[in-house]
Motif scaffolding. Structure first.
Motif, mmCIF file in Angstrom:
data_model
loop_
_atom_site.group_PDB
_atom_site.id
_atom_site.type_symbol
_atom_site.label_atom_id
_atom_site.label_comp_id
_atom_site.label_asym_id
_atom_site.label_seq_id
_atom_site.Cartn_x
_atom_site.Cartn_y
_atom_site.Cartn_z
ATOM 1 N N LEU A 177 -6.080 12.444 -3.588
ATOM 2 C CA LEU A 177 -4.769 12.594 -3.247
ATOM 3 C C LEU A 177 -4.724 13.064 -1.789
ATOM 4 O O LEU A 177 -3.646 12.845 -1.069
ATOM 5 C CB LEU A 177 -4.220 13.725 -4.042
ATOM 6 N N SER A 178 -5.718 13.468 -1.239
ATOM 7 C CA SER A 178 -5.761 13.979 0.385
ATOM 8 C C SER A 178 -5.613 12.741 1.039
ATOM 9 O O SER A 178 -5.082 13.305 2.304
ATOM 10 C CB SER A 178 -6.976 14.718 0.599
ATOM 11 N N GLU A 179 -5.947 11.667 0.706
ATOM 12 C CA GLU A 179 -5.408 10.263 1.627
ATOM 13 C C GLU A 179 -4.290 10.224 1.596
ATOM 14 O O GLU A 179 -3.476 9.297 2.589
ATOM 15 C CB GLU A 179 -6.426 9.165 0.911
ATOM 16 N N TYR A 180 -3.281 10.727 0.931
ATOM 17 C CA TYR A 180 -1.899 10.553 0.741
ATOM 18 C C TYR A 180 -0.849 11.727 1.242
ATOM 19 O O TYR A 180 -0.015 11.702 0.895
ATOM 20 C CB TYR A 180 -1.407 10.069 -0.451
ATOM 21 N N THR A 181 -1.720 12.678 1.794
ATOM 22 C CA THR A 181 -1.169 13.862 2.472
ATOM 23 C C THR A 181 -0.197 13.523 3.855
ATOM 24 O O THR A 181 -0.804 12.525 4.399
ATOM 25 C CB THR A 181 -1.700 14.969 2.563
ATOM 26 N N MET A 208 0.737 -1.262 -0.041
ATOM 27 C CA MET A 208 0.061 -0.033 -0.099
ATOM 28 C C MET A 208 0.944 1.361 -0.150
ATOM 29 O O MET A 208 1.926 1.393 0.742
ATOM 30 C CB MET A 208 -0.937 0.142 1.224
ATOM 31 N N THR A 209 0.522 2.353 -0.877
ATOM 32 C CA THR A 209 1.343 3.348 -0.968
ATOM 33 C C THR A 209 1.065 4.137 0.339
ATOM 34 O O THR A 209 -0.061 4.584 0.720
ATOM 35 C CB THR A 209 0.794 4.245 -2.132
ATOM 36 N N GLN A 210 2.192 4.677 0.883
ATOM 37 C CA GLN A 210 2.294 5.362 2.143
ATOM 38 C C GLN A 210 1.992 6.904 1.572
ATOM 39 O O GLN A 210 2.293 7.475 0.834
ATOM 40 C CB GLN A 210 3.612 5.254 2.951
ATOM 41 N N PRO A 211 1.599 7.877 2.656
ATOM 42 C CA PRO A 211 1.402 9.185 2.428
ATOM 43 C C PRO A 211 2.720 9.947 2.061
ATOM 44 O O PRO A 211 3.937 9.570 2.668
ATOM 45 C CB PRO A 211 1.027 9.788 3.869
ATOM 46 N N PHE A 212 2.583 10.616 0.769
ATOM 47 C CA PHE A 212 4.129 11.138 0.336
ATOM 48 C C PHE A 212 3.944 12.769 0.071
ATOM 49 O O PHE A 212 4.708 13.266 -0.659
ATOM 50 C CB PHE A 212 4.434 10.331 -0.760
ATOM 51 N N ILE A 213 2.627 13.170 0.097
ATOM 52 C CA ILE A 213 2.467 14.691 -0.240
ATOM 53 C C ILE A 213 2.554 15.546 0.997
ATOM 54 O O ILE A 213 1.519 15.413 1.770
ATOM 55 C CB ILE A 213 1.060 14.852 -0.913
ATOM 56 N N ARG A 214 3.228 16.443 1.074
ATOM 57 C CA ARG A 214 3.281 17.497 1.890
ATOM 58 C C ARG A 214 2.286 18.537 1.812
ATOM 59 O O ARG A 214 1.848 18.820 0.713
ATOM 60 C CB ARG A 214 4.949 18.066 2.071
ATOM 61 N N ASN A 215 1.959 19.177 2.752
ATOM 62 C CA ASN A 215 0.630 20.274 2.658
ATOM 63 C C ASN A 215 1.043 21.205 1.441
ATOM 64 O O ASN A 215 0.243 21.597 0.833
ATOM 65 C CB ASN A 215 0.454 20.954 4.033
ATOM 66 N N LEU A 247 9.735 9.200 -7.473
ATOM 67 C CA LEU A 247 8.405 8.695 -7.337
ATOM 68 C C LEU A 247 8.383 7.351 -7.634
ATOM 69 O O LEU A 247 8.875 6.761 -8.469
ATOM 70 C CB LEU A 247 7.338 9.574 -8.426
ATOM 71 N N SER A 248 7.557 6.515 -6.882
ATOM 72 C CA SER A 248 7.382 5.187 -7.244
ATOM 73 C C SER A 248 6.170 5.050 -8.337
ATOM 74 O O SER A 248 5.728 6.134 -8.586
ATOM 75 C CB SER A 248 6.908 4.109 -6.050
ATOM 76 N N LYS A 249 6.171 3.778 -9.182
ATOM 77 C CA LYS A 249 5.105 3.630 -10.157
ATOM 78 C C LYS A 249 3.688 3.993 -9.604
ATOM 79 O O LYS A 249 2.786 4.632 -10.239
ATOM 80 C CB LYS A 249 5.236 2.397 -10.566
ATOM 81 N N GLU A 250 3.469 3.510 -8.223
ATOM 82 C CA GLU A 250 2.097 3.709 -7.807
ATOM 83 C C GLU A 250 1.905 5.163 -7.520
ATOM 84 O O GLU A 250 0.721 5.632 -7.770
ATOM 85 C CB GLU A 250 1.895 2.916 -6.364
ATOM 86 N N GLN A 251 2.734 6.026 -6.881
ATOM 87 C CA GLN A 251 2.821 7.467 -6.750
ATOM 88 C C GLN A 251 2.396 8.208 -7.928
ATOM 89 O O GLN A 251 1.592 9.173 -8.085
ATOM 90 C CB GLN A 251 3.999 7.766 -5.821
#
Length: 216
Positions: free
Chosen positions: A79-83, A1-8, A52-56
């Motif tokens: 995308l907000s789910e990955y912030t 599962m892709t972990q959060p990777f997007i900063r605010n 970036l990973s392929k999933e990201q």
């Protein structure tokens, strides 16, 4: 599962690009122009993430296929789910950042959506003091400054929004080479309302530069 990777601030940047693409879809009839705007928006977004990973990458790419306001709303909601959440902080931790400040006015943490911040900022009107807390390399750093309200709207140096700003000045910890008794003041015009600033900021370079000039 892709972990959060997007900063605010990166999420704000993506939202800004999404708004621009949506506006283009609604106002421009030339398909080549629309295609160019979409390509540029996608490129700018990808540049925000050097690795970036392929999933990201797959999570970010739908901006190229969104057309309606509903499409973009669903894209941004996804995308907000990955912030990445702003780290939890306590009043005790904040006090430790400003040990020389007696009767420190603390922010109302209970009524703030801390997780969606780029930086924590608040003011003490009684003393004309302004405070900033920022997470850096796994720890918090803090800056205390004076603010002089301008009582008018201007460009904020942090978010570049046209809002009510104040002249914020903080004393650098680095002594001047001219005199050991002289300390340099670092000043910038910044939003009075840190909450609004956090919702618009798309680049942390100015914020980090401010901290660097004050603390080093």
């Amino acid at each position: 599962m892709t972990q959060p990777f997007i900063r605010n601030h990166q999420y704000n940047f993506i939202k800004k690009q999404a708004d621009h693409v949506l506006r283009t879809h609604n106002t421009v009839s030339d398909p080549k122009v629309v295609e160019a705007v979409i390509f540029l928006a996608e490129s700018k977004i990808m540049e925000q993430f050097p690795e970036l990973s392929k999933e990201q990458k797959e999570l970010l790419q739908p901006i190229t296929t969104c057309k309606t306001s509903q499409d973009f709303a669903e894209y941004l909601n996804r995308l907000s789910e990955y912030t990445i959440d702003f780290p939890a902080i306590t009043e005790a931790q904040i006090k430790k950042l400003f040990p020389k400040t007696k009767k420190l006015k603390l922010p109302d943490l209970a009524n703030m959506e801390i997780s969606k911040l780029t930086y924590l900022g608040w003011i003490d009107i009684a003393t004309n003091k302004i405070y900033f807390v920022y997470p850096e390399n796994g720890k918090f750093i803090g800056v205390e400054g004076k603010f002089t309200p301008g009582n008018k709207k201007n460009l904020c140096s942090l978010c570049h929004g046209h809002e009510e700003v104040a002249l914020v000045t903080a004393i650098s910890k680095a002594k001047s080479s001219l005199s050991p008794d002289y300390y340099k003041a670092v000043g910038n015009y910044m939003c009075v309302d840190a909450e609004k600033c956090n919702k618009r900021i798309t680049d942390v370079s100015q914020l980090e530069d401010f901290f660097q000039r004050v603390l080093v």
